[in-house]
Design a protein around this motif. Structure first.
Motif, PDB file in Angstrom:
ATOM      1  N   THR A   7      34.617  48.252  41.139  1.00  0.00           N
ATOM      2  CA  THR A   7      34.065  47.121  41.871  1.00  0.00           C
ATOM      3  C   THR A   7      34.068  47.382  43.377  1.00  0.00           C
ATOM      4  OG1 THR A   7      34.913  45.671  40.141  1.00  0.00           O
ATOM      5  CG2 THR A   7      34.248  44.619  42.205  1.00  0.00           C
ATOM      6  N   THR A   8      35.164  47.950  43.896  1.00  0.00           N
ATOM      7  CA  THR A   8      35.310  48.138  45.350  1.00  0.00           C
ATOM      8  C   THR A   8      35.150  49.585  45.802  1.00  0.00           C
ATOM      9  OG1 THR A   8      37.698  48.490  45.218  1.00  0.00           O
ATOM     10  CG2 THR A   8      36.922  46.198  45.446  1.00  0.00           C
ATOM     11  N   GLY A  43      39.206  43.853  40.218  1.00  0.00           N
ATOM     12  CA  GLY A  43      37.956  44.390  39.704  1.00  0.00           C
ATOM     13  C   GLY A  43      38.171  45.235  38.474  1.00  0.00           C
ATOM     14  N   THR A  44      37.123  45.933  38.071  1.00  0.00           N
ATOM     15  CA  THR A  44      37.181  46.833  36.928  1.00  0.00           C
ATOM     16  C   THR A  44      37.709  48.177  37.408  1.00  0.00           C
ATOM     17  OG1 THR A  44      35.284  45.712  35.947  1.00  0.00           O
ATOM     18  CG2 THR A  44      35.829  47.904  35.088  1.00  0.00           C
ATOM     19  N   GLN A  89      40.578  45.646  33.396  1.00  0.00           N
ATOM     20  CA  GLN A  89      40.248  44.668  34.424  1.00  0.00           C
ATOM     21  C   GLN A  89      41.508  44.264  35.167  1.00  0.00           C
ATOM     22  OE1 GLN A  89      37.084  43.831  34.827  1.00  0.00           O
ATOM     23  NE2 GLN A  89      37.339  42.334  36.422  1.00  0.00           N
TER      24      GLN A  89
END
Length: 174
Positions: A107-108, A143-144, A172
Motif C-alpha cells: 500500500t505504501t 496496509g497489505t 493485512q
C-alpha cells in the motif's frame, strides 16, 4: 549474474507471484476486509532447506526441512514475525537456524528486513523443545504486506544447510 543477484531476483519474483496468485484466486475480498485487532497469519509457503546434520560432520543423505514463519498484527502499523520449529524426519536443534524476513508494504511502498533468531538450546527441556525462536517486531505501516523469508544468511554462517526455497506470506496490517 552473481548467485546473490539471482537469489534476490527469485525472491522478488516470488512475492509478486504470490500477490498476483492471491488476488486471482478471489482472496481480494479477504485482503480488503476489515482486519481484526489481533490476528496471526502463517506464511502461505514455508521456507525449505536441506539439513546436513550439524556442525562438524556431514550426512550422506541430508533431509528436507521446512520452517513456517508467521506474522502477528496486534498493534496498528506493526508486525511481529515468529517461526515454529522446523519440520523434518527427525527434528534436532541442529535444524534450528535463523530466518531472514524481507517485507514490503504494498500500500505504501515501505520495505524492510529483519531476522527471526533462534533461542540457544535449553537442554533442561525435552529434546523436542530445544528449537524455539524469538519473535521480532517491525513497523510496516498499515496496509497489505507481502513478505518472503529464507535461511540463506544463516546457512552461509553455519555451512551445514542448503536453502531450497523461500517462504512467502501475504497479510493485512491495520
Amino acid at each position: 549474474m552473481h548467485c546473490l543477484e539471482v537469489h534476490r531476483s527469485l525472491v522478488a519474483g516470488s512475492v509478486v507471484s504470490a500477490a498476483i496468485l492471491a488476488l486471482s484466486l478471489g482472496s481480494a475480498a479477504a485482503i480488503a476486509a476489515p482486519v481484526p485487532a489481533v490476528s496471526t497469519t502463517e506464511f502461505q509457503v514455508p521456507v525449505t532447506f536441506l539439513s546436513a546434520c550439524g556442525v562438524g560432520f556431514r550426512c550422506y543423505l541430508p533431509t528436507l526441512a521446512a520452517v513456517t514463519p508467521s506474522a502477528r498484527t496486534d498493534a496498528p502499523g506493526a508486525v511481529s514475525f515468529a517461526a515454529a520449529p522446523p519440520t523434518t524426519i527427525s527434528i534436532t536443534w541442529l535444524d534450528c537456524i535463523d530466518v531472514t524476513v524481507h517485507w514490503r508494504n504494498l500500500t505504501t511502498g515501505v520495505t524492510g528486513t529483519t531476522e527471526i533468531r533462534r533461542v540457544p538450546p535449553d537442554y533442561s527441556r525435552a529434546p523436542g523443545e530445544w528449537c524455539r525462536y524469538n519473535p521480532t517486531t517491525v513497523v510496516t505501516g498499515s496496509g497489505t504486506v507481502a513478505a518472503t523469508a529464507d535461511v540463506a544468511a544463516a546457512a552461509s554462517r553455519t555451512g551445514d544447510h542448503r536453502p531450497i526455497s523461500s517462504g512467502v506470506g501475504l497479510f493485512q496490517v491495520r
